[in-house]
Design a protein around this motif. Structure first.
Motif, mmCIF file in Angstrom:
data_model
loop_
_atom_site.group_PDB
_atom_site.id
_atom_site.type_symbol
_atom_site.label_atom_id
_atom_site.label_comp_id
_atom_site.label_asym_id
_atom_site.label_seq_id
_atom_site.Cartn_x
_atom_site.Cartn_y
_atom_site.Cartn_z
ATOM 1 N N CYS A 1 4.292 -2.238 2.301
ATOM 2 C CA CYS A 1 5.499 -2.464 1.498
ATOM 3 C C CYS A 1 6.646 -1.589 1.993
ATOM 4 C CB CYS A 1 5.230 -2.203 0.020
ATOM 5 S SG CYS A 1 5.029 -0.468 -0.435
ATOM 6 N N LEU A 2 7.862 -2.042 1.728
ATOM 7 C CA LEU A 2 9.050 -1.281 2.077
ATOM 8 C C LEU A 2 9.175 -0.064 1.161
ATOM 9 C CD1 LEU A 2 11.796 -1.406 3.768
ATOM 10 C CD2 LEU A 2 12.780 -2.314 1.643
ATOM 11 N N PRO A 3 9.574 1.085 1.690
ATOM 12 C CA PRO A 3 9.857 2.231 0.820
ATOM 13 C C PRO A 3 11.186 2.028 0.096
ATOM 14 C CG PRO A 3 10.277 2.811 3.114
ATOM 15 C CD PRO A 3 9.669 1.440 3.116
ATOM 16 N N GLY A 4 11.153 1.253 -0.983
ATOM 17 C CA GLY A 4 12.363 0.869 -1.693
ATOM 18 C C GLY A 4 13.062 2.034 -2.364
ATOM 19 N N THR A 5 14.382 1.973 -2.428
ATOM 20 C CA THR A 5 15.142 3.017 -3.111
ATOM 21 C C THR A 5 14.806 3.028 -4.602
ATOM 22 O OG1 THR A 5 17.033 1.523 -3.437
ATOM 23 C CG2 THR A 5 17.020 2.909 -1.444
ATOM 24 N N ARG A 6 14.696 1.853 -5.217
ATOM 25 C CA ARG A 6 14.373 1.801 -6.644
ATOM 26 C C ARG A 6 12.896 2.088 -6.877
ATOM 27 N NH1 ARG A 6 19.260 1.692 -5.379
ATOM 28 N NH2 ARG A 6 20.776 0.940 -6.915
ATOM 29 N N ILE B 1 -2.515 -6.230 -2.248
ATOM 30 C CA ILE B 1 -1.146 -6.529 -2.656
ATOM 31 C C ILE B 1 -0.186 -5.649 -1.850
ATOM 32 C CG2 ILE B 1 0.452 -6.603 -4.609
ATOM 33 C CD1 ILE B 1 -2.184 -6.360 -6.375
ATOM 34 N N ALA B 2 0.896 -6.260 -1.361
ATOM 35 C CA ALA B 2 1.879 -5.494 -0.591
ATOM 36 C C ALA B 2 3.222 -5.404 -1.321
ATOM 37 C CB ALA B 2 2.061 -6.093 0.801
ATOM 38 N N ARG C 1 1.390 -10.213 4.967
ATOM 39 C CA ARG C 1 2.262 -9.154 5.452
ATOM 40 C C ARG C 1 1.477 -8.311 6.437
ATOM 41 N NH1 ARG C 1 7.475 -8.954 6.156
ATOM 42 N NH2 ARG C 1 8.600 -7.247 5.151
ATOM 43 N N ASN C 2 2.029 -8.107 7.633
ATOM 44 C CA ASN C 2 1.363 -7.289 8.641
ATOM 45 C C ASN C 2 1.695 -5.826 8.398
ATOM 46 O OD1 ASN C 2 0.236 -6.085 10.874
ATOM 47 N ND2 ASN C 2 1.668 -6.982 12.342
ATOM 48 N N GLU C 3 0.785 -5.131 7.761
ATOM 49 C CA GLU C 3 1.028 -3.726 7.408
ATOM 50 C C GLU C 3 1.085 -2.810 8.627
ATOM 51 O OE1 GLU C 3 -3.518 -4.264 7.018
ATOM 52 O OE2 GLU C 3 -1.675 -5.452 6.838
ATOM 53 N N PHE D 1 1.019 1.394 -11.778
ATOM 54 C CA PHE D 1 0.466 1.237 -10.431
ATOM 55 C C PHE D 1 1.496 0.564 -9.528
ATOM 56 C CE2 PHE D 1 -3.099 1.196 -13.359
ATOM 57 C CZ PHE D 1 -4.092 1.942 -12.739
ATOM 58 N N THR D 2 1.498 0.951 -8.268
ATOM 59 C CA THR D 2 2.302 0.258 -7.263
ATOM 60 C C THR D 2 1.607 0.395 -5.914
ATOM 61 O OG1 THR D 2 4.570 -0.091 -6.449
ATOM 62 C CG2 THR D 2 3.802 2.181 -6.556
ATOM 63 N N PRO D 3 1.692 -0.635 -5.058
ATOM 64 C CA PRO D 3 1.076 -0.519 -3.732
ATOM 65 C C PRO D 3 1.634 0.672 -2.970
ATOM 66 C CG PRO D 3 1.632 -2.808 -4.189
ATOM 67 C CD PRO D 3 2.232 -1.987 -5.299
ATOM 68 N N SER D 4 0.764 1.384 -2.285
ATOM 69 C CA SER D 4 1.193 2.507 -1.465
ATOM 70 C C SER D 4 1.892 1.988 -0.213
ATOM 71 C CB SER D 4 -0.006 3.375 -1.062
ATOM 72 O OG SER D 4 -0.854 2.644 -0.186
ATOM 73 N N LEU D 5 2.595 2.870 0.478
ATOM 74 C CA LEU D 5 3.285 2.458 1.701
ATOM 75 C C LEU D 5 2.302 1.977 2.760
ATOM 76 C CD1 LEU D 5 6.039 5.222 1.990
ATOM 77 C CD2 LEU D 5 6.155 2.972 0.875
ATOM 78 N N ALA D 6 1.045 2.411 2.672
ATOM 79 C CA ALA D 6 0.030 1.950 3.621
ATOM 80 C C ALA D 6 -0.256 0.457 3.476
ATOM 81 C CB ALA D 6 -1.261 2.741 3.429
ATOM 82 N N SER D 7 0.150 -0.135 2.360
ATOM 83 C CA SER D 7 -0.071 -1.568 2.145
ATOM 84 C C SER D 7 0.850 -2.420 2.997
ATOM 85 C CB SER D 7 0.162 -1.918 0.670
ATOM 86 O OG SER D 7 1.546 -1.848 0.350
#
Length: 269
Positions: free
Chosen positions: A187-192, A162-163, A121-123, A179-185
């Protein structure tokens, strides 16, 4: 599907996959958490310089579509904002499409299998922060996971952290902490994702957002995925490594809190 406006061949959605979309869960209570979906769609529209209808009009059109729908509840409603064609004075348009929920009771009780994807994934891409209709990369990655016997794929980013899943956000629990990947990873800022972090804090479960190597995931006590349709989905296996699904777990506690939140939810329209 209920008829909608025709998508013209020179709309940038057709030519380039230029647009944004949201997928809403439609239940007997109506569309869930519409504010979060509108906010994210508005951010995506701003990034692409598209004109999104005001929230009241957006909600009104969703409500009208739901009233006409004959689909059994619950179902998924995708809302797409097209790119239009500025040179031809063609404005952006909203399109609606409904489909069934793809997840099964067995998956919730037994967990799903994940595959670590060979692609990255290209962060740094501006598209990772929005729900772009240019979704071919996600679809191909999901197919790669399926070919390996998995239900979902997991992306690492270009630095090896991890993204996210191809169509979901990832959470893991270790030593009673979520724990969850930060937006800097990337990842999409998911609603859930947003809701689960808030629920965890209300349950006094410590939370951390950061950049995590794959080894952290393999050492987790529990793993689950989230998106608007699946809610909280437990993970039982990543490639050849298995993870227990137990009735008394932090994942179960969060799932109960999430379902309680849905039951209390009142749509804004």
């Amino acid at each position: 599907m209920i008829p909608c406006e025709t998508l013209l061949s020179h709309d940038r959605l057709v030519l380039f996959g230029f647009g944004v979309f949201e997928t809403l869960l439609i239940t007997e209570e109506g569309a869930l958490f519409v504010d979060l979906h509108w906010q994210r769609m508005n951010i995506g529209a701003d990034l692409l310089s598209l004109q999104l209808p005001e929230k009241t009009e957006w909600l009104s059109r969703i409500q009208e579509f739901i009233k006409q729908s004959l689909s059994p509840l619950p179902y998924a409603l995708r809302i797409t904002l097209s790119g239009g064609a500025p040179l031809a004075n063609l404005p952006s348009k909203l399109f609606f499409h409904e489909r069934s929920i793809p997840y099964t009771p067995e998956q919730y009780s037994q967990g799903i299998r994940l595959h670590i994807l060979p692609t990255l994934r290209n962060e740094h891409s501006p598209l990772v922060s929005i729900k772009s209709t240019n979704y071919l990369e996600n679809i191909l990655a999901k197919e790669t996971a399926k070919l390996q016997g998995a239900d979902e794929g997991v992306w690492l980013n270009t630095k090896g952290y991890i993204a996210e899943g191809t169509m979901s956000n990832l959470f893991f629990i270790k030593n009673e902490t979520l724990f969850t990947p930060s937006l800097a990873s990337g990842c999409l800022p998911g609603t859930r994702r947003h809701l689960i972090l808030s629920l965890a804090r209300s349950l006094q479960i410590p939370t951390q957002e950061g950049l995590y190597p794959l080894s952290d995931l393999f050492l987790a006590d529990e793993i689950f995925m989230t998106n608007a349709l699946m809610g909280i989905m437990p993970v039982c296996q990543i490639d050849d490594i298995s993870f227990p699904i137990t009735p008394k777990s932090k994942t179960k506690a969060l799932d109960l809190a999430y379902k309680t939140l849905i039951n209390k939810h009142i749509t804004t329209y």
